[in-house]
Design a protein around this motif. Structure first.
Motif, PDB file in Angstrom:
ATOM      1  N   GLN A 104     -47.088   5.128  25.232  1.00 12.08           N
ATOM      2  CA  GLN A 104     -46.482   6.094  24.669  1.00 12.08           C
ATOM      3  C   GLN A 104     -46.221   5.959  23.301  1.00 12.08           C
ATOM      4  O   GLN A 104     -46.128   7.049  22.414  1.00 12.08           O
ATOM      5  CB  GLN A 104     -44.902   5.664  25.233  1.00 12.08           C
ATOM      6  CG  GLN A 104     -44.838   6.212  26.865  1.00 12.08           C
ATOM      7  CD  GLN A 104     -43.457   5.703  27.425  1.00 12.08           C
ATOM      8  OE1 GLN A 104     -42.942   4.390  27.009  1.00 12.08           O
ATOM      9  NE2 GLN A 104     -42.783   6.566  28.251  1.00 12.08           N
ATOM     10  N   LEU A 105     -46.212   4.842  22.623  1.00  3.49           N
ATOM     11  CA  LEU A 105     -46.246   4.646  21.197  1.00  3.49           C
ATOM     12  C   LEU A 105     -47.460   5.279  20.711  1.00  3.49           C
ATOM     13  O   LEU A 105     -47.397   5.749  19.319  1.00  3.49           O
ATOM     14  CB  LEU A 105     -46.283   3.086  20.742  1.00  3.49           C
ATOM     15  CG  LEU A 105     -45.069   2.487  21.409  1.00  3.49           C
ATOM     16  CD1 LEU A 105     -45.187   0.877  20.891  1.00  3.49           C
ATOM     17  CD2 LEU A 105     -43.870   2.970  20.675  1.00  3.49           C
ATOM     18  N   ALA A 106     -48.670   5.329  21.343  1.00  6.17           N
ATOM     19  CA  ALA A 106     -49.687   6.004  20.773  1.00  6.17           C
ATOM     20  C   ALA A 106     -49.532   7.447  20.557  1.00  6.17           C
ATOM     21  O   ALA A 106     -50.451   8.248  19.708  1.00  6.17           O
ATOM     22  CB  ALA A 106     -51.005   5.811  21.531  1.00  6.17           C
ATOM     23  N   SER A 107     -48.492   8.099  21.081  1.00  3.91           N
ATOM     24  CA  SER A 107     -48.232   9.518  20.837  1.00  3.91           C
ATOM     25  C   SER A 107     -47.717   9.769  19.609  1.00  3.91           C
ATOM     26  O   SER A 107     -47.665  10.893  19.094  1.00  3.91           O
ATOM     27  CB  SER A 107     -47.471  10.068  22.106  1.00  3.91           C
ATOM     28  OG  SER A 107     -46.092   9.524  21.892  1.00  3.91           O
ATOM     29  N   ASP A 108     -46.915   8.754  18.874  1.00  8.44           N
ATOM     30  CA  ASP A 108     -46.275   8.858  17.506  1.00  8.44           C
ATOM     31  C   ASP A 108     -45.231   9.923  17.625  1.00  8.44           C
ATOM     32  O   ASP A 108     -45.154  10.552  16.611  1.00  8.44           O
ATOM     33  CB  ASP A 108     -47.368   9.242  16.513  1.00  8.44           C
ATOM     34  CG  ASP A 108     -46.715   8.755  15.139  1.00  8.44           C
ATOM     35  OD1 ASP A 108     -46.059   7.890  15.158  1.00  8.44           O
ATOM     36  OD2 ASP A 108     -47.410   9.450  14.122  1.00  8.44           O
ATOM     37  N   ARG A 109     -44.534   9.907  18.651  1.00  4.71           N
ATOM     38  CA  ARG A 109     -43.490  10.933  18.894  1.00  4.71           C
ATOM     39  C   ARG A 109     -42.022  10.261  18.721  1.00  4.71           C
ATOM     40  O   ARG A 109     -42.121   8.984  19.290  1.00  4.71           O
ATOM     41  CB  ARG A 109     -43.555  11.713  19.968  1.00  4.71           C
ATOM     42  CG  ARG A 109     -44.658  12.656  19.877  1.00  4.71           C
ATOM     43  CD  ARG A 109     -45.254  13.271  21.173  1.00  4.71           C
ATOM     44  NE  ARG A 109     -44.084  13.933  21.952  1.00  4.71           N
ATOM     45  CZ  ARG A 109     -44.392  14.611  23.121  1.00  4.71           C
ATOM     46  NH1 ARG A 109     -45.637  14.985  23.407  1.00  4.71           N
ATOM     47  NH2 ARG A 109     -43.259  15.296  23.495  1.00  4.71           N
ATOM     48  N   PRO A 110     -41.118  10.635  18.201  1.00  2.19           N
ATOM     49  CA  PRO A 110     -39.899   9.760  17.987  1.00  2.19           C
ATOM     50  C   PRO A 110     -39.126   9.929  19.487  1.00  2.19           C
ATOM     51  O   PRO A 110     -39.119  10.984  20.124  1.00  2.19           O
ATOM     52  CB  PRO A 110     -38.924  10.816  17.388  1.00  2.19           C
ATOM     53  CG  PRO A 110     -39.463  12.089  17.375  1.00  2.19           C
ATOM     54  CD  PRO A 110     -40.890  12.001  17.634  1.00  2.19           C
ATOM     55  N   LEU A 111     -38.512   8.721  19.925  1.00  2.00           N
ATOM     56  CA  LEU A 111     -37.730   8.675  20.867  1.00  2.00           C
ATOM     57  C   LEU A 111     -36.184   8.885  20.836  1.00  2.00           C
ATOM     58  O   LEU A 111     -35.765   8.474  19.779  1.00  2.00           O
ATOM     59  CB  LEU A 111     -37.731   7.216  21.746  1.00  2.00           C
ATOM     60  CG  LEU A 111     -37.080   6.740  22.940  1.00  2.00           C
ATOM     61  CD1 LEU A 111     -37.763   7.641  24.067  1.00  2.00           C
ATOM     62  CD2 LEU A 111     -37.140   5.522  23.361  1.00  2.00           C
TER      63      LEU A 111
END
Length: 182
Positions: A104-111
């Motif tokens: 998920q972190l590899a998508s570099d999208r804000p949670l």
């Protein structure tokens, strides 16, 4: 004396990478914190609740944080589900295990986290070339593939859905014993 960051080898490797990147973020809002730091004070005073979460990272820039949910006594902590405690409220599952979170972190999208749920927003271009963030993220994605053979998911929210489908009902039942609204 053991100087490892945590008892989780994958987190130790990630900690080493973060040190190499000298403060640059691998993903939008993600930053390791002291492993097991008691960040979930105030949610419940029950010792069982407190002992069931091992905090390890900020999930976003507003203070939400990730924790391993000790749903059982398994030895391999990296296989435990990942919960997020929202700075605006709510505790939700985000990943079936640590490797799903790393993807998920590899998508570099804000949670984004609130009482209603947790979800990854759209890519915002958080990492800019002038602060080295884009380079740090690219380094992370290459590291993830090299060390674990993992790649970014098409949609990180699919991994949230997988966690919910696998252990969501159990998590919600368990947590309601301690907190009314999650």
């Amino acid at each position: 004396m053991n100087s490892a960051y945590s008892p989780v080898p994958e987190l130790n490797q990630l900690n080493d990478l973060e040190k190499q990147l000298e403060g640059k973020f691998i993903s939008d809002g993600f930053e390791l914190i002291e492993f097991g730091e008691s960040k979930h004070d105030g949610w419940s005073d029950a010792q069982e609740f407190i002992d069931s979460f091992l905090s390890f990272a900020y999930a976003n820039s507003s203070g939400s944080f990730y924790a391993l949910w000790r749903m059982d006594d398994r030895a391999d902590l990296s296989t435990l589900p990942i919960a997020v405690f929202g700075d605006e409220g709510g505790i939700h599952l985000t990943a079936r295990d640590l490797r799903d979170l790393l993807r998920q972190l590899a998508s570099d999208r804000p949670l984004e986290v609130d009482w209603g749920g947790a979800s990854f927003g759209e890519y915002t271009g958080y990492h800019r070339e002038d602060d080295g963030g884009a380079q740090a993220h690219e380094t992370y994605v290459a590291w993830l593939n090299r060390h674990f053979g993992l790649v970014p998911p098409d949609d990180p929210n699919d991994l949230i859905d997988a966690a919910e489908n696998e252990v969501g009902a159990q998590f919600k039942t368990w947590i309601r014993a301690f907190i009314e609204e999650t």
